[in-house]
Motif scaffolding. Structure first.
Motif, PDB file in Angstrom:
ATOM      1  N   VAL A  22       0.856  -1.176   0.000  1.00  0.00           N
ATOM      2  CA  VAL A  22       0.000   0.000   0.000  1.00  0.00           C
ATOM      3  C   VAL A  22       0.898   1.234   0.000  1.00  0.00           C
ATOM      4  CG1 VAL A  22      -1.791   1.282   1.230  1.00  0.00           C
ATOM      5  CG2 VAL A  22      -1.791  -1.220   1.273  1.00  0.00           C
ATOM      6  N   LEU A  40      -2.993   4.907   1.181  1.00  0.00           N
ATOM      7  CA  LEU A  40      -3.392   4.809   2.581  1.00  0.00           C
ATOM      8  C   LEU A  40      -4.116   6.067   3.039  1.00  0.00           C
ATOM      9  CD1 LEU A  40      -3.484   3.386   5.270  1.00  0.00           C
ATOM     10  CD2 LEU A  40      -1.176   4.227   5.752  1.00  0.00           C
ATOM     11  N   LEU A  96      -7.617   5.736   2.038  1.00  0.00           N
ATOM     12  CA  LEU A  96      -8.322   4.756   2.859  1.00  0.00           C
ATOM     13  C   LEU A  96      -8.647   5.318   4.238  1.00  0.00           C
ATOM     14  CD1 LEU A  96      -6.249   1.564   1.960  1.00  0.00           C
ATOM     15  CD2 LEU A  96      -8.603   2.075   1.258  1.00  0.00           C
ATOM     16  N   SER A 125     -12.070   3.132   5.925  1.00  0.00           N
ATOM     17  CA  SER A 125     -12.251   1.737   5.536  1.00  0.00           C
ATOM     18  C   SER A 125     -11.019   0.888   5.800  1.00  0.00           C
ATOM     19  CB  SER A 125     -12.608   1.663   4.042  1.00  0.00           C
ATOM     20  OG  SER A 125     -11.561   2.220   3.243  1.00  0.00           O
ATOM     21  N   VAL A 126     -10.202   1.265   6.771  1.00  0.00           N
ATOM     22  CA  VAL A 126      -8.966   0.535   7.001  1.00  0.00           C
ATOM     23  C   VAL A 126      -8.670   0.474   8.497  1.00  0.00           C
ATOM     24  CG1 VAL A 126      -7.517   2.595   6.806  1.00  0.00           C
ATOM     25  CG2 VAL A 126      -6.532   0.353   6.309  1.00  0.00           C
ATOM     26  N   ASN A 163     -10.191  -4.233   6.352  1.00  0.00           N
ATOM     27  CA  ASN A 163      -9.034  -4.099   5.474  1.00  0.00           C
ATOM     28  C   ASN A 163      -7.864  -3.658   6.352  1.00  0.00           C
ATOM     29  OD1 ASN A 163     -10.260  -4.605   2.858  1.00  0.00           O
ATOM     30  ND2 ASN A 163     -11.367  -2.687   3.193  1.00  0.00           N
ATOM     31  N   VAL A 183      -3.944  -2.777   7.205  1.00  0.00           N
ATOM     32  CA  VAL A 183      -2.662  -2.338   6.651  1.00  0.00           C
ATOM     33  C   VAL A 183      -1.653  -2.343   7.788  1.00  0.00           C
ATOM     34  CG1 VAL A 183      -1.371  -0.470   5.574  1.00  0.00           C
ATOM     35  CG2 VAL A 183      -3.711  -0.942   4.845  1.00  0.00           C
TER      36      VAL A 183
END
Length: 224
Positions: free
Chosen positions: A124, A129, A132, A137-138, A177, A179
């Motif tokens: 990513v 990022l 997001l 949504s992360v 999601n 990261v």
């Protein structure tokens, strides 16, 4: 213009200054200390412990780095705390790592496994990022030690070091999601965490950079 004329256009002091910078960084212990300082502000005693050096030796190397502007200090009671200097120190460290990876076979062999694993994983970028994060949504997963997380981390990140990951999977929503990030682009902690999470059916990816690069870019950070 001749080659000699072109070379003469650079004052000798310019190269003297560059040589002095290179000389300051020309010691492995100083590079190790800079990597630790890049994670967050620390006292000399803690830096000595992390780097495996004596306090006296650590202090001596830090003084060299301070005179060159690579680190700054502030006093907190009886303690002297060290942080990175105001210049592009993190970028310089990243450039050194990149050049070493390109040029030296020994370092290539050391990091080969982590690079191959990293390349197999879907990375990513910082720009992606940021999008997001704006959309909410992360879930950000910081896999560094708790001490480093407390000194500074990406906004809203959850701290789960690798040795705790198996027992804390419930802290990560099954439909999230994820990261993951750690100390830098060649830190294997995030790659290992992503591989472990993907093996358990979770959607996980690794951030292309680490906390020092994120902070050096002037992006928002939080501290415990």
């Amino acid at each position: 213009m001749s080659m000699n004329a072109s070379a003469d256009s650079y004052p000798a002091q310019h190269f003297d200054a560059l040589a002095e910078v290179a000389k300051t960084l020309g010691h492995a212990h100083r590079l190790v200390l800079l990597e630790h300082v890049a994670q967050g502000e620390r006292a000399v005693e803690r830096l000595a412990e992390l780097s495996g050096l004596s306090v006296a030796n650590t202090s001596q190397h830090l003084q060299h780095l301070r005179r060159a502007g690579f680190v700054q200090t502030r006093r907190d009671g009886k303690r002297v705390l060290y942080r990175l200097g105001t210049g592009p120190v993190a970028q310089l460290l990243a450039a050194l790592r990149g050049y070493a990876e390109h040029q030296r076979a020994e370092i290539k062999e050391i990091i080969a496994d982590s690079i191959h694993q990293r390349d197999r994983l879907d990375g990513v970028s910082v720009d992606e990022l940021l999008g997001l994060l704006d959309s909410g949504s992360v879930v950000l997963l910081d896999v560094r030690p708790a001490e480093e997380f407390a000194l500074g981390h990406l906004p809203g990140a959850v701290n789960i070091p690798p040795e705790q990951l198996e027992g804390r999977l419930a802290d990560l929503p099954a439909d999230a999601n994820i990261v993951a990030y750690c100390r830098g682009p060649y830190c294997v902690l995030s790659s290992d965490a992503v591989a472990a999470l993907q093996a358990r059916g979770l959607r996980a990816r690794r951030l292309d950079v680490g906390f020092p690069e994120w902070k050096a870019a002037g992006l928002r950070v939080e501290a415990a």
